[in-house]
Design a protein around this motif. Structure first.
Motif, PDB file in Angstrom:
ATOM      1  N   ASN A  46       0.805  -1.138  -0.071  1.00  0.00           N
ATOM      2  CA  ASN A  46       0.063   0.129   0.189  1.00  0.00           C
ATOM      3  C   ASN A  46       0.762   1.250   0.020  1.00  0.00           C
ATOM      4  N   CYS A  47       2.044   1.314   0.605  1.00  0.00           N
ATOM      5  CA  CYS A  47       2.572   2.338   0.831  1.00  0.00           C
ATOM      6  C   CYS A  47       3.590   2.768  -0.464  1.00  0.00           C
TER       7      CYS A  47
ATOM      8  N   SER B   7       2.132   1.970  -3.374  1.00  0.00           N
ATOM      9  CA  SER B   7       1.141   2.470  -4.195  1.00  0.00           C
ATOM     10  C   SER B   7       0.835   3.840  -4.132  1.00  0.00           C
ATOM     11  N   SER B   8       0.809   4.004  -2.948  1.00  0.00           N
ATOM     12  CA  SER B   8       0.562   5.691  -2.651  1.00  0.00           C
ATOM     13  C   SER B   8       1.602   6.477  -3.226  1.00  0.00           C
TER      14      SER B   8
ATOM     15  N   GLN C 199       1.583   6.611  -6.965  1.00  0.00           N
ATOM     16  CA  GLN C 199       0.347   7.263  -7.575  1.00  0.00           C
ATOM     17  C   GLN C 199       0.659   8.603  -7.165  1.00  0.00           C
TER      18      GLN C 199
ATOM     19  N   THR D  29      -5.337   0.234  -0.472  1.00  0.00           N
ATOM     20  CA  THR D  29      -5.398   1.858  -0.210  1.00  0.00           C
ATOM     21  C   THR D  29      -6.208   2.372  -1.484  1.00  0.00           C
TER      22      THR D  29
ATOM     23  N   ARG E 179      -7.383   4.864  -4.403  1.00  0.00           N
ATOM     24  CA  ARG E 179      -6.791   5.355  -5.545  1.00  0.00           C
ATOM     25  C   ARG E 179      -6.689   6.928  -5.473  1.00  0.00           C
ATOM     26  N   ILE E 180      -5.512   7.373  -5.592  1.00  0.00           N
ATOM     27  CA  ILE E 180      -5.524   8.692  -5.984  1.00  0.00           C
ATOM     28  C   ILE E 180      -5.740   9.264  -7.431  1.00  0.00           C
TER      29      ILE E 180
ATOM     30  N   ASP F 127      -7.192   0.213   4.463  1.00  0.00           N
ATOM     31  CA  ASP F 127      -6.044   1.050   4.692  1.00  0.00           C
ATOM     32  C   ASP F 127      -6.190   2.334   5.666  1.00  0.00           C
TER      33      ASP F 127
ATOM     34  N   GLU G 286      -6.116   7.622   6.203  1.00  0.00           N
ATOM     35  CA  GLU G 286      -5.719   6.743   5.191  1.00  0.00           C
ATOM     36  C   GLU G 286      -4.278   6.586   5.430  1.00  0.00           C
TER      37      GLU G 286
ATOM     38  N   SER H 117      -1.605   4.823   4.135  1.00  0.00           N
ATOM     39  CA  SER H 117      -0.349   4.717   3.146  1.00  0.00           C
ATOM     40  C   SER H 117      -0.092   6.275   2.477  1.00  0.00           C
ATOM     41  N   PRO H 118      -1.189   6.866   2.087  1.00  0.00           N
ATOM     42  CA  PRO H 118      -1.173   8.147   1.528  1.00  0.00           C
ATOM     43  C   PRO H 118      -0.420   9.036   2.750  1.00  0.00           C
TER      44      PRO H 118
END
Length: 369
Positions: free
Chosen positions: A13-14, A16-17, A20, A82, A84-85, A280, A307, A309-310
């Motif tokens: 997740n981290c 991924s953020s 993104q 997580t 989606r940004i 997340d 949230e 991870s972001p």
């Protein structure tokens, strides 16, 4: 200024953020003057480097749903959950390589649904050093699960041998370990660690409240910080033996700014439970009890929902660019200012405002580290 070439260990997740965010803040927009382009960043520019200068050139994971996939697809594969940004990431030629497992997967996780846990790939682990060398990676960002001591040591060793900088975002002690820090310094390789802070998370909020109590003359008697969440990090930490370094990291981050150390039985800080439907989302319950004028009780209870991870990605983006400045200046060893600013368990604990001032001095070249 040129690009910053990074490799990522652990495409969870981290990661991924972070990826993104690199796309979101790095891409060009028709209206670049709008505030939406930079909202959420702590620093848009660090020493001339912007988010768009960061390029992921290699990635390692052990999950069969990620290994062998392009990084733009892997970051959205289970068990990642997580938010989606951005809707999608442009196609990437970076393929997720099979890493070494070691102790990165807790045995108890096999008892949970595959969508919530790891499925170890049967592919042969890659030659990590060769991948780093061939990709031209300058910095490795470590996002392995909590408790991955052997695995973290392996990747740190690869970085030393290939002269690649290491940013340790997890609570395994590398930068705060004298043997490791000396080796990175002798090799002339930058090191930032350990255990990434959030942009506005439980620990940074706790530190701010503790500082307020201290500043206003309130004696703190007891406090707790209870965190719950539903991502693989929280599931992994249900194995309590993996929590030792995490609890040390979080507790020291608070104890370091209190005048009089709180006895162990009166302070509890750490992950508390896994709640799958939270995904997340991390929820922190924080309570501080103290005594003010005349010994009259002062109590505060706070609930924080973020949230997870972001919340870390904004800080990692800064750590990457600070690390690149050190590479440019040929500075090796622990970056003390950057570590104190970005990490919960740096080699030298300091007040957050002091750390920001020292980071600014580092960027300007007024201090070496």
């Amino acid at each position: 200024m040129g690009e910053i070439r990074i490799a990522i260990v652990g495409v969870g997740n981290c990661a991924s953020s972070l990826i993104q965010g690199i796309y979101l803040y790095g891409r060009r927009r028709e209206n670049e003057a709008g505030c939406e382009r930079t909202i959420g960043l702590i620093n848009e520019d660090i020493g001339g480097y912007r988010v768009g200068d960061i390029r992921v050139v290699a990635a390692f994971d052990i999950d069969e749903r990620k290994v062998g996939k392009p990084i733009n697809e892997a970051i959205f594969s289970p068990p990642n959950c997580t938010k989606r940004i951005v809707e999608e990431i442009p196609p990437s030629d970076v393929i997720v390589e099979m890493g070494e497992v070691f102790d990165s997967v807790s045995a108890h996780m096999k008892d949970f649904h595959p969508e919530k846990t790891f499925i170890i790939s049967n592919k042969k682990p890659c030659d990590v050093r060769k991948v780093l060398r061939d990709s031209g990676a300058e910095i490795v960002v470590n996002f392995l699960p909590v408790g991955s001591e052997k695995a973290t040591g392996f990747y740190a060793e690869c970085c030393l041998k290939e002269s690649v900088a290491f940013i340790n975002c997890i609570p395994v002690f590398v930068a705060s370990n004298e043997k490791w820090s000396k080796r990175f310094e002798q090799k002339g390789v930058p090191l930032i660690g350990d255990d990434i802070k959030s942009q506005l998370g439980a620990t940074i909020l706790n530190r701010a409240l503790v500082k307020l109590f201290k500043m206003r003359g309130i004696k703190i008697d007891r406090l707790y910080q209870l965190n719950v969440g539903g991502n693989t990090d929280f599931l992994n930490m249900m194995e309590r033996r993996r929590l030792k370094s995490k609890k040390i990291s979080k507790t020291e981050a608070i104890q370091s700014i209190i005048n009089e150390k709180i006895v162990d039985e009166n302070i509890h800080i750490g992950p508390s439970d896994f709640v799958p439907w939270l995904k997340d989302n991390k929820i922190c319950f924080l309570r501080i009890e103290g005594r003010g004028f005349g010994g009259i009780p002062v109590e505060i209870d706070v609930k924080l929902s973020v949230e997870d991870s972001p919340n870390s990605a904004a800080v990692v983006l800064d750590a990457i660019r600070l690390c690149k400045i050190a590479i440019d200046r040929k500075i090796g060893g622990v970056l003390k200012a950057a570590s104190a600013y970005a990490m919960k368990r740096p080699p030298v604990q300091m007040d957050d405002e002091e750390a920001i001032k020292l980071v600014d001095a580092f960027i300007k070249g007024e201090i070496e580290r």
